[in-house]
Scaffold this motif. Structure first.
Motif, mmCIF file in Angstrom:
data_model
loop_
_atom_site.group_PDB
_atom_site.id
_atom_site.type_symbol
_atom_site.label_atom_id
_atom_site.label_comp_id
_atom_site.label_asym_id
_atom_site.label_seq_id
_atom_site.Cartn_x
_atom_site.Cartn_y
_atom_site.Cartn_z
ATOM 1 N N ASP A 1 0.956 -1.020 -0.033
ATOM 2 C CA ASP A 1 0.125 0.094 -0.026
ATOM 3 C C ASP A 1 1.030 1.425 0.069
ATOM 4 O OD1 ASP A 1 -2.412 1.627 0.595
ATOM 5 O OD2 ASP A 1 -1.382 1.840 2.573
ATOM 6 N N GLY B 1 -7.785 4.045 2.243
ATOM 7 C CA GLY B 1 -7.745 3.249 1.136
ATOM 8 C C GLY B 1 -9.026 3.510 0.438
ATOM 9 N N GLY C 1 -5.267 3.173 -2.876
ATOM 10 C CA GLY C 1 -6.628 3.656 -2.802
ATOM 11 C C GLY C 1 -6.428 4.884 -3.645
ATOM 12 N N LYS D 1 -10.341 -0.773 -2.841
ATOM 13 C CA LYS D 1 -10.350 -1.304 -1.612
ATOM 14 C C LYS D 1 -11.755 -0.964 -0.829
ATOM 15 C CE LYS D 1 -5.435 -1.053 -1.240
ATOM 16 N NZ LYS D 1 -4.194 -0.191 -0.537
ATOM 17 N N PRO D 2 -12.369 -1.887 -0.147
ATOM 18 C CA PRO D 2 -11.739 -2.948 0.469
ATOM 19 C C PRO D 2 -12.164 -4.125 -0.113
ATOM 20 C CG PRO D 2 -13.880 -2.513 1.407
ATOM 21 C CD PRO D 2 -13.597 -1.107 0.673
ATOM 22 N N THR E 1 -7.655 -4.607 -6.463
ATOM 23 C CA THR E 1 -6.311 -3.646 -6.367
ATOM 24 C C THR E 1 -5.082 -4.445 -6.365
ATOM 25 O OG1 THR E 1 -7.426 -1.699 -5.694
ATOM 26 C CG2 THR E 1 -5.237 -1.587 -5.660
ATOM 27 N N TYR E 2 -5.312 -5.402 -5.238
ATOM 28 C CA TYR E 2 -4.209 -6.490 -4.912
ATOM 29 C C TYR E 2 -4.015 -7.382 -6.074
ATOM 30 C CZ TYR E 2 -2.866 -4.284 -0.528
ATOM 31 O OH TYR E 2 -2.145 -3.542 0.434
ATOM 32 N N GLU F 1 0.409 -3.375 4.588
ATOM 33 C CA GLU F 1 -0.797 -2.365 4.852
ATOM 34 C C GLU F 1 -0.780 -1.611 6.286
ATOM 35 O OE1 GLU F 1 -3.580 -0.872 3.778
ATOM 36 O OE2 GLU F 1 -3.715 -1.680 1.849
ATOM 37 N N GLY G 1 -7.639 -1.939 4.169
ATOM 38 C CA GLY G 1 -6.719 -2.292 3.244
ATOM 39 C C GLY G 1 -6.125 -3.778 3.454
ATOM 40 N N ALA H 1 -8.690 -5.994 2.229
ATOM 41 C CA ALA H 1 -8.578 -6.088 0.628
ATOM 42 C C ALA H 1 -7.285 -7.182 0.581
ATOM 43 C CB ALA H 1 -8.342 -4.773 0.254
#
Length: 192
Positions: A14, A51, A113, A145-146, A150-151, A169, A174, A177
């Motif tokens: 993050d 986030g 985020g 996120k959540p 993104t991850y 994170e 986050g 997520a």
């Protein structure tokens, strides 16, 4: 130094509050931009929503407080103000040290985020942009996120199975997520 590349194939960080100490600067930008529209954004709530994309936050707070605003315009104005204050941002040294130690040994990405263009400016200002094989912002995925998107996208772009990634994170949303993406989560608050 934590040596992670023996057990994992990728690291995903993050950015805000994890790799870059942007949170105080973001809060200043939020406070000023929201005040212009008569919206109150308490500091405790700000940290709890770490986030979450800016437009979502503006829309949520405006509705709660009975205000009508153009959430995207307010969010954009907030980001522009944040960029004016960017010179004040410093790296979070223990996390930066981990990234620096692993940067030539293991693929790494950013999953933030923030909008991608803002993240890239911050990373460049800190002199660490080229350490990462991918930068994924909230604007790069349908569900930021959540949600785990993104991850998941960050792992995909660096060519690593999410289950073989460590995620760094600083917020509960986050961490949720990253866990939902199947990653092992390192709460950076335990490193400080």
């Amino acid at each position: 130094m934590i040596n992670l590349h023996d057990n994992y194939d990728g690291l995903v960080f993050d950015m805000d509050g994890t790799l870059a100490d942007t949170m105080p600067t973001h809060f200043t930008a939020w406070s000023r931009s929201m005040a212009m529209h008569g919206i109150v954004f308490p500091e405790e709530r700000f940290y709890a929503l770490g986030g979450v994309p800016a437009g979502v936050i503006v829309d949520m707070l405006a509705k709660e407080q009975g205000k009508t605003v153009d959430a995207d315009a307010v969010a954009e104005a907030k980001e522009e103000l944040f960029l004016e204050l960017l010179k004040d941002v410093q790296p979070i040294l223990p996390v930066k040290a981990i990234a620096e130690f692993h940067r030539e040994h293991i693929p790494m990405a950013i999953a933030t985020g923030s909008p991608k263009w803002v993240a890239e400016k911050i990373l460049k200002a800190l002199g660490i942009y080229d350490w990462f094989g991918a930068v994924v912002g909230a604007d790069d995925v349908e569900y930021p996120k959540p949600a785990p998107d993104t991850y998941l996208r960050a792992a995909e772009l660096i060519g690593v199975d999410p289950k073989r990634c460590h995620a760094f994170e600083d917020t509960e949303l986050g961490m949720q997520a990253a866990r939902n993406a199947g990653m092992t989560v390192i709460n950076i608050n335990t490193l400080l």
